[in-house]
Write a protein that holds these residues in place. Structure first.
Motif, PDB file in Angstrom:
ATOM      1  N   GLY A 204       0.835  -1.260   0.043  1.00  0.00           N
ATOM      2  CA  GLY A 204      -0.169   0.088  -0.063  1.00  0.00           C
ATOM      3  C   GLY A 204       0.837   1.247   0.050  1.00  0.00           C
ATOM      4  O   GLY A 204       2.159   1.010   0.135  1.00  0.00           O
ATOM      5  N   PRO A 205       0.312   2.188  -0.105  1.00  0.00           N
ATOM      6  CA  PRO A 205       1.009   3.575  -0.241  1.00  0.00           C
ATOM      7  C   PRO A 205       1.438   4.232   1.126  1.00  0.00           C
ATOM      8  O   PRO A 205       2.786   4.654   0.936  1.00  0.00           O
ATOM      9  N   GLY A 206       0.994   3.509   2.007  1.00  0.00           N
ATOM     10  CA  GLY A 206       1.753   3.895   3.450  1.00  0.00           C
ATOM     11  C   GLY A 206       2.764   2.852   4.038  1.00  0.00           C
ATOM     12  O   GLY A 206       3.123   2.641   5.005  1.00  0.00           O
ATOM     13  N   GLY A 207       2.956   1.866   3.005  1.00  0.00           N
ATOM     14  CA  GLY A 207       3.851   0.500   3.448  1.00  0.00           C
ATOM     15  C   GLY A 207       2.919  -0.552   3.492  1.00  0.00           C
ATOM     16  O   GLY A 207       1.740  -0.632   3.024  1.00  0.00           O
ATOM     17  N   PRO A 208       3.763  -1.919   3.341  1.00  0.00           N
ATOM     18  CA  PRO A 208       2.722  -3.198   3.378  1.00  0.00           C
ATOM     19  C   PRO A 208       1.833  -3.221   4.626  1.00  0.00           C
ATOM     20  O   PRO A 208       2.146  -2.724   5.519  1.00  0.00           O
TER      21      PRO A 208
END
Length: 76
Positions: free
Chosen positions: A22-26
């Motif tokens: 995801g854009p904020g990290g996995p």
């Protein structure tokens, strides 16, 4: 050996882990517990039931990759 009923003998323990970038990290989601499948149930059917449960609880995990799945007898 102690006696157990048929349902208890067929109870399975499961673990399923999903991963999704995801854009904020996995992100990860893991479900574990026990299930006693109905007569005639399949491993695929139980897998899909567990997967759908994770997605219902974590809608953002839809389309995630299954990293781990285990379905084993619960009795030691």
């Amino acid at each position: 050996m102690d006696s157990i009923d048929a349902a208890q003998a067929y109870t399975r323990h499961y673990i399923l882990t999903l991963h999704k970038p995801g854009p904020g990290g996995p992100r990860w989601a893991t479900a574990s517990g026990t299930v006693t499948p109905a007569a005639g149930a399949t491993r695929d059917g139980v897998f899909k039931w567990i997967l759908n449960g994770i997605i219902e609880d974590n809608p953002d995990m839809r389309g995630g990759t299954v990293l781990f799945f285990s379905l084993e007898p619960n009795r030691l």
